[in-house]
Write a protein that holds these residues in place. Structure first.
Motif, mmCIF file in Angstrom:
data_model
loop_
_atom_site.group_PDB
_atom_site.id
_atom_site.type_symbol
_atom_site.label_atom_id
_atom_site.label_comp_id
_atom_site.label_asym_id
_atom_site.label_seq_id
_atom_site.Cartn_x
_atom_site.Cartn_y
_atom_site.Cartn_z
ATOM 1 N N UNK A 194 9.247 -1.544 5.597
ATOM 2 C CA UNK A 194 8.564 -2.530 6.426
ATOM 3 C C UNK A 194 7.179 -2.892 5.904
ATOM 4 N N UNK A 195 6.642 -2.110 4.977
ATOM 5 C CA UNK A 195 5.310 -2.378 4.437
ATOM 6 C C UNK A 195 5.345 -2.774 2.957
ATOM 7 N N UNK A 231 0.784 -1.239 0.000
ATOM 8 C CA UNK A 231 0.000 0.000 0.000
ATOM 9 C C UNK A 231 0.812 1.284 0.000
ATOM 10 N N UNK A 232 2.131 1.186 -0.137
ATOM 11 C CA UNK A 232 2.932 2.401 0.010
ATOM 12 C C UNK A 232 2.821 3.328 -1.199
ATOM 13 N N UNK A 287 -0.363 5.478 6.218
ATOM 14 C CA UNK A 287 -0.262 4.733 4.960
ATOM 15 C C UNK A 287 -0.474 3.252 5.222
ATOM 16 N N UNK A 312 12.162 4.659 2.780
ATOM 17 C CA UNK A 312 12.759 4.838 4.098
ATOM 18 C C UNK A 312 12.412 3.606 4.941
ATOM 19 N N UNK A 313 12.939 3.508 6.164
ATOM 20 C CA UNK A 313 12.719 2.260 6.928
ATOM 21 C C UNK A 313 11.248 1.877 7.106
ATOM 22 N N UNK A 314 10.381 2.853 7.357
ATOM 23 C CA UNK A 314 8.964 2.526 7.577
ATOM 24 C C UNK A 314 8.316 2.028 6.283
ATOM 25 N N UNK A 315 8.676 2.627 5.181
ATOM 26 C CA UNK A 315 8.154 2.186 3.881
ATOM 27 C C UNK A 315 8.645 0.768 3.576
ATOM 28 N N UNK A 337 8.429 -0.643 12.500
ATOM 29 C CA UNK A 337 8.112 0.766 12.285
ATOM 30 C C UNK A 337 7.291 0.922 11.004
ATOM 31 N N UNK A 338 6.140 1.580 11.100
ATOM 32 C CA UNK A 338 5.335 1.851 9.908
ATOM 33 C C UNK A 338 4.742 3.252 10.022
ATOM 34 N N UNK A 339 4.269 3.772 8.886
ATOM 35 C CA UNK A 339 3.584 5.050 8.882
ATOM 36 C C UNK A 339 2.086 4.781 8.966
ATOM 37 N N UNK A 369 15.605 9.020 7.512
ATOM 38 C CA UNK A 369 15.243 9.550 6.195
ATOM 39 C C UNK A 369 13.736 9.751 6.041
ATOM 40 N N UNK A 370 12.959 8.941 6.721
ATOM 41 C CA UNK A 370 11.505 9.055 6.597
ATOM 42 C C UNK A 370 10.856 9.879 7.685
#
Lengths: 261, 161
Positions: free
Chosen positions: A101-102, A30-31, B61, A96-99, B56-58, B131-132
């Motif tokens: 991870x998904x 979903x990113x 999103x 980036x790291x969060x992206x 870690x996630x946003x 970076x994010x």
């Protein structure tokens, strides 16, 4: 976002069935798709998450030595793998790291963003894209910006990468988006070198055949001295002109060859 | 509408959501947990960063229904049991790692994820990890310093620029 239904099937068969419904669309990590939905650029009736299917997640080495990556495997998982360092290195710099991870490899390849990283790895490795119905060679899979050989409702279940002797990916980062302004994946196999370029062309990811021939004869940065790609057909925007991108293709290819391991 | 249930900071929480309800929206409007900030709402800024099943996630999103059954950790669960700031939060205060504070929940959650995987990161590793996460006040310097301090490393060598 427009309203939609959400489903999370547990098997490929159930996912295929769900995607056969009216206005159904697959959801990887979903990113890209969720931001797209927020802009109301898509209006699916049902989103079918592919993240609940155990057989589509994870990495293993196939009998023929190729690296098999499940379609729902995240960038972070690929980045942490050790079997194919060039591929892991590429995955470790997506977003980036969060992206990471998904986001999933299947989602990236299905979307085929002209500046995404994974298409360069798949094309540069001569990977095989396996779906619920067939196997597609990377050379036949990418068909231009945001366009692939996938049919409606077809799911990328696995991507199979032949592991090269040495490889490397060099990305010139567009600093705001972290997508590739130009990215070049170089892979040296026993039967020749493959060079795949992302971010640069209006036709999406492409193989730089001239460089492949030169590097197959002599795998060294100086081998492509004097070679250039035609600026015609390159992407030109506020971040870089056509000529600038064409120039970067040569620079990033040399860097990738120099760094290949 | 559908029912979702998830464990948020150790407590089971459930609520009614639409398919399109974001995890950030569910946390803020469904559960009233407004510590998770929504800055850009386009996956760029990281103010909404939370942990889902330890990753870690946003939260802007990810759909709430994607987090059904998951373990979610937010900034509200970071302080110590007695309400005092945890090590990372305290380091942000000690080293002036925030000014307006809007990005801070995401910064702290991002830092926590980094230190779990890499207990003594280098300055470069911290900057790459962030970076994010966008901060428009501090110039990042004191955030990096705070995270280094929280990891128990000597930060006297990092000049206060």
């Amino acid at each position: 976002m427009y309203a939609f239904e959400f489903e999370k099937p547990a098997t490929i068969a159930d996912a295929v069935a769900a995607l056969g419904g009216e206005e159904a669309q697959a959801l990887g990590g979903g990113q890209t798709l969720i931001p797209t939905l927020k802009q109301r650029l898509a209006q699916p009736g049902t989103l079918v998450s592919l993240k609940g299917i155990p057989e589509m997640a994870g990495i293993c080495v196939a009998d023929d030595g190729a690296l098999a990556v499940g379609g729902a495997t995240t960038h972070a998982t690929v980045a942490a793998s050790t079997e194919y360092p060039g591929l892991a290195g590429l995955a470790s710099h997506i977003g980036d790291p969060a992206v990471r991870n998904r986001g999933t490899i299947g989602g990236s390849l299905a979307n085929n963003d002209p500046a995404a990283c994974y298409p360069a790895a798949a094309l540069g490795s001569g990977a095989t894209i396996k779906t619920n119905t067939r196997e597609i060679a990377a050379d036949d899979y990418f068909q231009g910006m945001f366009t692939t050989a996938l049919e409606d409702g077809e799911i990328i279940t696995e991507v199979r990468f032949p592991v090269p002797e040495v490889s490397n990916y060099q990305k010139f980062v567009q600093p705001a988006s972290r997508f590739a302004l130009v990215g070049v994946f170089v892979a040296k196999y026993a039967d020749g070198v493959r060079v795949a370029v992302t971010g640069a062309s209006e036709d999406g990811v492409f193989r730089w055949s001239e460089a492949e021939a030169a590097l197959s004869a002599n795998f060294a940065p100086e081998a492509i001295e004097g070679l250039s790609v035609d600026a015609d057909g390159m992407i030109g925007d506020i971040h870089g002109s056509k000529a600038y991108r064409a120039h970067l293709v040569g620079v990033m290819t040399k860097r990738a060859v120099a760094a290949a391991s | 509408m559908a029912q979702v249930s998830m464990t948020v900071n150790g407590a089971v929480k459930s609520g009614e959501v639409e398919g399109r309800t974001l995890l950030s929206t569910f946390l803020r409007e469904g559960l009233g947990m407004t510590g998770t900030h929504v800055g850009c709402d386009t996956s760029q800024c990281g103010a909404c960063a939370v942990h889902v099943d330890g990753k870690l996630v946003k939260a802007c999103t990810m759909l709430a229904m994607e987090a059904d059954g998951a373990e979610v950790a937010t900034i509200e669960g970071q302080a110590n049991a007695d309400g005092s700031l945890n090590t990372i939060q305290q380091a942000f205060q000690d080293h002036h790692g925030l000014q307006c504070g809007f990005c801070t929940p995401g910064m702290v959650m991002s830092a926590a994820a980094l230190l779990k995987e890499n207990p003594t990161p280098s300055e470069t590793e911290i900057r790459e990890h962030l970076e994010g996460n966008i901060c428009r006040c501090t110039g990042y310097h004191n955030i990096v310093k705070a995270i280094m301090a929280a990891s128990g490393q000597d930060v006297t060598a990092i000049a206060a620029e």
